[in-house]
Design an enzyme around this catalytic site. Structure first.
Site, PDB file in Angstrom:
ATOM      1  N   ALA A   1       0.839  -1.204   0.000  1.00 24.34           N
ATOM      2  CA  ALA A   1       0.000   0.000   0.000  1.00 24.34           C
ATOM      3  C   ALA A   1       0.874   1.254   0.000  1.00 24.34           C
ATOM      4  O   ALA A   1       0.624   2.202  -0.748  1.00 24.34           O
ATOM      5  CB  ALA A   1      -0.925  -0.003   1.210  1.00 24.34           C
TER       6      ALA A   1
ATOM      7  N   LEU B   1       9.033 -27.765   7.219  1.00 25.05           N
ATOM      8  CA  LEU B   1       9.471 -28.595   8.337  1.00 25.05           C
ATOM      9  C   LEU B   1       9.116 -27.904   9.644  1.00 25.05           C
ATOM     10  O   LEU B   1       9.200 -26.681   9.737  1.00 25.05           O
ATOM     11  CB  LEU B   1      10.993 -28.777   8.294  1.00 25.05           C
ATOM     12  CG  LEU B   1      11.561 -29.610   7.153  1.00 25.05           C
ATOM     13  CD1 LEU B   1      13.068 -29.453   7.091  1.00 25.05           C
ATOM     14  CD2 LEU B   1      11.191 -31.072   7.340  1.00 25.05           C
TER      15      LEU B   1
ATOM     16  N   GLU C   1      21.257 -34.283   8.261  1.00 21.62           N
ATOM     17  CA  GLU C   1      21.852 -33.509   7.161  1.00 21.62           C
ATOM     18  C   GLU C   1      21.875 -32.041   7.558  1.00 21.62           C
ATOM     19  O   GLU C   1      21.042 -31.604   8.368  1.00 21.62           O
ATOM     20  CB  GLU C   1      21.020 -33.683   5.874  1.00 21.62           C
ATOM     21  CG  GLU C   1      19.663 -33.016   6.010  1.00 21.62           C
ATOM     22  CD  GLU C   1      18.698 -33.295   4.877  1.00 21.62           C
ATOM     23  OE1 GLU C   1      19.008 -32.905   3.741  1.00 21.62           O
ATOM     24  OE2 GLU C   1      17.622 -33.878   5.152  1.00 21.62           O
TER      25      GLU C   1
ATOM     26  N   LYS D   1      20.981 -28.189   7.157  1.00 24.84           N
ATOM     27  CA  LYS D   1      19.843 -27.524   6.510  1.00 24.84           C
ATOM     28  C   LYS D   1      20.377 -26.322   5.745  1.00 24.84           C
ATOM     29  O   LYS D   1      20.839 -25.341   6.334  1.00 24.84           O
ATOM     30  CB  LYS D   1      18.821 -27.085   7.568  1.00 24.84           C
ATOM     31  CG  LYS D   1      17.586 -26.458   6.952  1.00 24.84           C
ATOM     32  CD  LYS D   1      16.477 -26.303   7.985  1.00 24.84           C
ATOM     33  CE  LYS D   1      15.211 -25.782   7.335  1.00 24.84           C
ATOM     34  NZ  LYS D   1      15.385 -24.442   6.753  1.00 24.84           N
TER      35      LYS D   1
ATOM     36  N   LYS E   1      15.485 -36.879   9.848  1.00 25.43           N
ATOM     37  CA  LYS E   1      14.323 -37.554   9.252  1.00 25.43           C
ATOM     38  C   LYS E   1      14.324 -39.027   9.626  1.00 25.43           C
ATOM     39  O   LYS E   1      15.401 -39.638   9.684  1.00 25.43           O
ATOM     40  CB  LYS E   1      14.380 -37.459   7.714  1.00 25.43           C
ATOM     41  CG  LYS E   1      14.205 -36.057   7.176  1.00 25.43           C
ATOM     42  CD  LYS E   1      14.230 -36.024   5.655  1.00 25.43           C
ATOM     43  CE  LYS E   1      13.920 -34.593   5.205  1.00 25.43           C
ATOM     44  NZ  LYS E   1      14.045 -34.426   3.763  1.00 25.43           N
TER      45      LYS E   1
ATOM     46  N   CYS F   1      -7.839   3.924  28.585  1.00 27.50           N
ATOM     47  CA  CYS F   1      -7.508   3.876  27.159  1.00 27.50           C
ATOM     48  C   CYS F   1      -6.793   5.165  26.756  1.00 27.50           C
ATOM     49  O   CYS F   1      -7.305   6.254  27.012  1.00 27.50           O
ATOM     50  CB  CYS F   1      -8.782   3.703  26.345  1.00 27.50           C
ATOM     51  SG  CYS F   1      -8.514   3.886  24.576  1.00 27.50           S
TER      52      CYS F   1
HETATM   53  O1  JCF Z   1      18.231 -28.031   3.351  1.00 24.09           O
HETATM   54  C1  JCF Z   1      17.085 -27.683   3.453  1.00 24.09           C
HETATM   55  N1  JCF Z   1      16.806 -26.392   3.449  1.00 24.09           N
HETATM   56  C2  JCF Z   1      15.987 -28.678   3.568  1.00 24.09           C
HETATM   57  C3  JCF Z   1      14.642 -28.306   3.485  1.00 24.09           C
HETATM   58  C4  JCF Z   1      16.326 -30.028   3.754  1.00 24.09           C
HETATM   59  C5  JCF Z   1      15.327 -30.968   3.855  1.00 24.09           C
HETATM   60  O2  JCF Z   1      15.632 -32.244   4.025  1.00 24.09           O
HETATM   61  C6  JCF Z   1      13.954 -30.618   3.767  1.00 24.09           C
HETATM   62  C7  JCF Z   1      13.627 -29.256   3.579  1.00 24.09           C
HETATM   63  C8  JCF Z   1      12.269 -28.932   3.478  1.00 24.09           C
HETATM   64  C9  JCF Z   1      11.307 -29.920   3.573  1.00 24.09           C
HETATM   65  N2  JCF Z   1      12.985 -31.560   3.848  1.00 24.09           N
HETATM   66  C10 JCF Z   1      11.695 -31.227   3.753  1.00 24.09           C
HETATM   67  C11 JCF Z   1      10.688 -32.282   3.869  1.00 24.09           C
END
Ligand code: JCF
Length: 705
Positions: free
Chosen positions: A50, A99, A131, A133, A306, A424
């Site tokens: 806006a 996630l 792993e 992220k 996971k 108020c």
């Molecule tokens: O590395 C990531 N940003 C990443 C995102 C890794 C994952 O194994 C992910 C994800 C987003 C959703 N797995 C899911 C199910």
């Protein structure tokens, strides 16, 4: 809202000298160009749509009044469409979900315990993948018989943008997969930029006099979402595969097995991916990665765990939008220290007083922060937050900045505990905290009791009344409402519909006043006229009764049919009455809503205002649901975990298609939509011989693909 600055209406363009106009035009040019860069190139806008539109409007007005300003360089001639219109949309056949996040060791342990409990696995073996992220942007790559046919961004998880041409320029992503190929395989992963490439790109940007990217994620997003794939090709992007979407078959029975197969097809998989057997091991890996973070060469914002066994993943399913079988363990949010210069109290539509901290601007995680939410009175008291304090602010993801700590040792002498106002700040009425009669609990929210006299509440109610999903009066946005209210021209909703008549006798006329031109006045009056006929459900929602949102408004409209029956019943719905019972029993409408309706309609002032409104407007029946919907008139029960919809969405959707949603299975049920984990309701449906379909079949049946 209180204490808004009185609105600085800029002088009408017609009153400017050519020199003033040129100066303002130049200033606006810089400002709009900077916002465009942030929006288009950095994916990091810093103002609302806006406000941006207002800047653009003024810029155009200047050019209209001073045509010599409209040169070839004018932004009215050079700017492209907004990105949502730049790329074609792609529907994800399997949604790209997000996630759930956890931040502490305990939460990781809870996650493991929850998975075990859900699977009824007390101490059997249970493995997790681990792993890093990646802090980039998620993409889905669709391979058919091994050939890359389409690439899409995540978007909202259900629909993303077609970035196929751009993805084809990413060297690491194969156009053709190695090995024998599946008919369909959607590979999901993260597109990112390395620290080194990011630094080189910014050096080039600087050399060329272009704006710098704030961080590698913005640079990657900006590069991938370039309309010209040549530009994307010149920006080194990388990819790590982490999962899959639609697949005609899977090459393995475990998460890690599939990732290894993807690697063998030629796709990059993060080399730090590994297996863990316990929460302890997961946490040990998390700590190890945390210390490696700075030397990885790319940004990560946490790690992902996971469940490794895919059959178990399927049993676990999803809660709302996130898998139950995976979780992101995020690094602590970025923080910064600054001074809290003031506490401002905003007053909402229902009188809630909300405290907001005004901060000396500080950069947190690449974004300038100057406000933080303080939630409510107790929050300020519990943390003993005082004006003048040095505070630690935190920003996690897109959430509103929070104050996480007060540095008491830096408190200025004489700083007093904050006294939350008991009146108020806008109208001087008493502001009280309600006590729940049943539980005896005091509400966290303090509310202004002057609902009929409080200008702040009146303005917020009017904004709600005119807003998009309510009466949808175009050109009567927040700013205009404030203007008309301050001028005394609109004080109640019915005033909106008498404005044009009254305006005809005003001196000066609206079109002669600052900030208004003949066209805008004409357009506004036309927009108001266009809403003299309005569907009854919109009207009910527009009234702004507490707890009556769009869904409840539709339920009430459907149940009562016309407004007068609702009004009669609600007015008569004193506690314990038959009328109260009737409202209570409407499916989805509970006692809280019934009470709010009674309170609203029992108030004589509201009665009078509704009468005044109904003299001005005509209510129409709620728009018919999609014709020929195969579920229209059916009674549907949703059960089990739904993957594509939350329960509320499923319900709203079913109602849009004319179905009635019930909470339990009975002889009256026509259809059961069952997700994973459905139990007794499924059994009952089988006993009664009621049709059961999956969530995907529900989408197909309702014509949603
Ligand atoms: O590395 C990531 N940003 C990443 C995102 C890794 C994952 O194994 C992910 C994800 C987003 C959703 N797995 C899911 C199910």
């Amino acid at each position: 809202m209180t204490k808004k600055p009185s609105h600085a209406h800029p002088a009408p363009v017609e009153q400017l000298t050519p020199l003033e106009a040129r100066a303002e035009h130049a200033r606006l040019h810089e400002e709009i160009a900077a916002h465009d860069r942030r929006y288009y190139q950095e994916d990091a806008p810093t103002i609302s749509d806006a406000d941006y539109d207002a800047l653009r409007l003024r810029y155009q007005e200047l050019e209209r009044a001073f045509p010599e300003l409209a040169t070839a360089e004018s932004l009215t001639k050079t700017v492209g469409a907004r990105p949502s219109e730049k790329f074609a949309k792609v529907k994800h056949t399997v949604p790209m979900l997000s996630l759930g996040n956890v931040f502490s060791d305990e939460e990781v342990e809870d996650f493991v315990a929850r998975v075990r409990r859900f699977l009824n696995l007390r101490d059997g073996a249970l493995r997790f993948t681990f792993e890093p992220k990646i802090d980039g942007l998620s993409c889905s790559l669709r391979y058919e018989k091994g050939r890359l046919v389409q690439a899409a961004t995540r978007g909202d998880g259900y629909e993303g943008e077609d970035v196929t041409a751009n993805i084809r320029t990413v060297d690491e992503i194969p156009q053709r997969l190695r090995g024998d190929n599946l008919d369909v395989l959607e590979v999901r992963g993260e597109v990112y930029m390395t620290h080194r490439d990011f630094a080189a790109l910014n050096a080039r940007q600087k050399e060329a006099g272009k704006t710098l990217f704030a961080n590698p994620r913005n640079a990657a997003a900006g590069s991938l979402r370039q309309l010209d794939p040549k530009i994307t090709a010149s920006r080194p992007l990388h990819f790590f595969a982490y999962g899959w979407g639609e697949a005609s078959a899977l090459p393995a029975k475990t998460q890690l097995g599939v990732l290894e197969a993807l690697r063998s097809y030629g796709l990059p998989v993060n080399p730090l991916t590994t297996l863990c057997d316990s929460a302890e091991e997961m946490l040990a890996h998390y700590r190890a990665i945390e210390t490696q973070r700075a030397t990885l060469g790319y940004d990560i914002d946490g790690v992902v765990y996971k469940v490794d066994d895919i059959a178990l993943q399927e049993r676990l399913g999803f809660v709302s939008r996130a898998p139950r079988w995976a979780v992101a363990h995020k690094f602590p949010a970025e923080r910064a220290t600054t001074i809290l210069s003031d506490i401002e109290i905003q007053v909402g539509r229902t009188g809630a007083l909300t405290p907001v901290a005004r901060l000396e601007p500080v950069t947190v995680g690449g974004v300038v922060v100057s406000n933080a939410t303080l939630h409510n009175e107790d929050y300020i008291e519990d943390k003993d937050i005082r004006i003048g304090d040095t505070v630690v602010v935190q920003r996690a993801g897109d959430v509103i900045p929070q104050i996480v700590e007060v540095m008491k040792e830096r408190r200025p002498h004489g700083a007093k505990p904050y006294a939350f106002p008991h009146i108020c700040p806008r109208c001087g009425s008493a502001a009280l905290r309600e006590i729940d009669e049943k539980t005896g609990k005091t509400d966290a929210v303090r509310r202004c009791t002057g609902s009929l006299v409080c200008p702040a509440q009146a303005i917020e109610r009017l904004k709600h009344f005119a807003s998009r999903n309510a009466m949808d009066i175009e050109g009567l946005g927040d700013k205009q409402i404030e203007f008309f209210y301050d001028e005394g021209m609109i004080r109640t909703a019915s005033d909106i519909f008498t404005l044009a008549k009254r305006e005809a006798h005003m001196s000066p006329r609206l079109a002669e006043r600052e900030g208004y031109g003949e066209t805008s006045v004409r357009n506004l009056f036309a927009a108001i006229e266009a809403r003299r006929k309005i569907p009854v459900n919109r009207f009910i929602y527009a009234l702004g009764v507490r707890h009556v949102g769009e869904t409840n408004a539709r339920r009430l409209a459907r149940h009562f049919g016309d407004f007068e029956s609702l009004r009669e019943t609600a007015s008569a719905a004193a506690p314990g009455s038959d009328a109260r019972e009737r409202i209570n029993s409407i499916d989805g409408v509970g006692p809280v809503v019934a009470e709010a309706l009674h309170d609203f309609f029992a108030e004589p002032h509201n009665e009078r205002e509704i009468d005044a409104l109904l003299k001005q407007i005509t209510l129409e029946p709620m728009p018919a649901v999609a014709l020929a919907s195969p579920v229209a008139g059916k009674t549907v029960v949703f059960t089990g975990a739904l993957e594509r919809l939350t329960r509320d969405e499923a319900k709203a959707q079913a109602e849009r298609f004319g179905a009635h949603v019930a909470g339990s299975v009975s002889k009256k049920t026509d259809l059961v939509v069952a997700g994973p984990g459905a139990g007794s309701k499924l059994k009952k449906a089988a006993e009664l011989g009621i049709e059961v379909i999956s969530e995907d079949e529900w989408f197909a049946r309702t014509g949603q693909g």
